[in-house]
Design a protein around this motif. Structure first.
Motif, short mmCIF file in Angstrom:
data_model
loop_
_atom_site.label_atom_id
_atom_site.label_comp_id
_atom_site.label_asym_id
_atom_site.label_seq_id
_atom_site.Cartn_x
_atom_site.Cartn_y
_atom_site.Cartn_z
N ILE A 185 0.86 -1.19 0.00
CA ILE A 185 0.00 0.00 0.00
C ILE A 185 0.90 1.24 0.00
CG2 ILE A 185 -1.68 1.30 1.43
CD1 ILE A 185 -3.04 -1.13 0.37
N ALA A 210 -8.39 -0.95 3.28
CA ALA A 210 -6.98 -1.03 2.89
C ALA A 210 -6.15 -0.03 3.68
CB ALA A 210 -6.85 -0.77 1.39
N LYS A 260 -3.85 -6.38 0.15
CA LYS A 260 -5.22 -6.14 0.62
C LYS A 260 -6.25 -6.05 -0.52
CE LYS A 260 -4.03 -4.32 5.02
NZ LYS A 260 -3.95 -3.26 5.95
N ILE A 263 -10.52 -5.97 -2.73
CA ILE A 263 -11.37 -5.92 -1.55
C ILE A 263 -12.75 -6.40 -2.00
CG2 ILE A 263 -12.49 -4.39 0.13
CD1 ILE A 263 -10.08 -2.50 -0.20
#
Ligand code: PGA
Length: 294
Positions: A185, A210, A260, A263
């Protein structure tokens, strides 16, 4: 105050139009004396003669003529409203007010096209908007059905999940981060990020799930416009996979592997738990759930 009943108005209208008590009684399926009595009571209530009777001939008086026009307007409004109600209760027609999240746009438009094929007499108004405005519509009971991600928990709603809605990260096909098997991220946060507007469910979910912090440098309130911007090399975008299917298939856009992501959310078909759905709204709700499972 002048009092009269609908039965009196319908009787008077029929007598004047047909110029006869006998014909009016046949049309209204009541006896001739009953029609006569209705007109007598109406005359008494209004306080003036409404019809002249000469033998079997019936004609309106001056006041009767004026009152006849009023009767026509009242009856026409009532009949129109009856027809409208019958139409909306008819399971094969009726009108549907539907509001959907922008991510569901193409799925719902396709479903509506197929549904309209099955029920050609139905009419609908489709509103495509973001989560914030959908919540307002639910609160104000402005739509028969709402299709959205994550229904709110503080309203009395019926909410049925029917399809997965994966949120993904997209880039231009030449983007250097595509070489990495996985991107953190932190790594993508250094890039130019193109985000949805405040109030978008897509944005809220990404920030929450996230842990991303968007700085609102580039905000676009349309998924299609985000895809265009990514395609033009402006930056990295975040969208529902359903909105970018064709571009991914044709390699115009690429999906980035990012921690992540995807989603996975769900779409729900939602309506107030307090209202009974009209037959056409119930049919469309069933249709949507069925189309998603097939
Ligand atoms: P939105 O849609 O980003 O347009 O608010 C989110 C959702 O799928 O509910």
């Amino acid at each position: 105050m002048i009092n009269y009943t609908l039965k009196q108005l319908y009787s008077f209208e029929a007598v004047v139009r047909l110029k006869s008590f006998t014909k009016a009684s046949k049309e209204l399926y009541i006896t001739q004396p009953a029609v006569y009595m209705q007109i007598q009571q109406l005359t008494k209530n209004i306080g003036s003669d409404l019809v002249n009777i000469k033998g079997k001939k019936v004609s309106p008086t001056h006041i009767g003529k004026k009152f006849y026009q009023t009767c026509l307007r009242v009856i026409s409004t009532l009949e129109q409203s009856k027809a409208d109600i019958e139409q909306s209760l008819n399971p094969n027609s009726g009108h549907l007010e539907i509001s959907v999240a922008t991510t569901t746009n193409s799925f719902v438009s396709r479903a509506l096209a197929q549904f309209k094929n099955q029920y050609p007499n139905m009419t609908f108004h489709l509103e495509v908007t973001n989560r914030k405005l959908l919540l307002e519509k639910l609160a104000n009971h402005n739509s028969d059905l709402v299709i959205m991600g994550e229904p709110p928990t503080d309203m009395l709603l019926s909410a049925h999940p029917f399809m997965e809605n994966p949120l993904i990260v997209i880039s231009h096909p030449d983007h250097p981060l595509l070489k990495n098997k996985r991107n953190t991220i932190k790594a993508i946060s250094r890039e130019t990020l193109i985000t949805r507007e405040q109030g978008s469910g897509t944005r809220i979910t990404i920030e929450r799930d996230a842990g991303m912090k968007f700085n609102s440098e580039i905000e676009i309130n349309s998924n299609e416009a985000i895809i265009e911007a990514v395609q033009a090399g402006l930056g990295i975008g975040f969208v529902s996979k359903h909105t970018v299917q064709l571009e991914l298939e044709n390699n115009i856009i690429k999906q980035l592997n990012v921690d992540k992501f995807p989603i996975t959310r769900h779409w729900y078909v939602v309506h107030s738990a307090k209202t009974t759905l009209s037959p056409i709204a119930q049919r469309f709700k069933d249709f949507i759930i069925e189309s998603a499972t097939n």
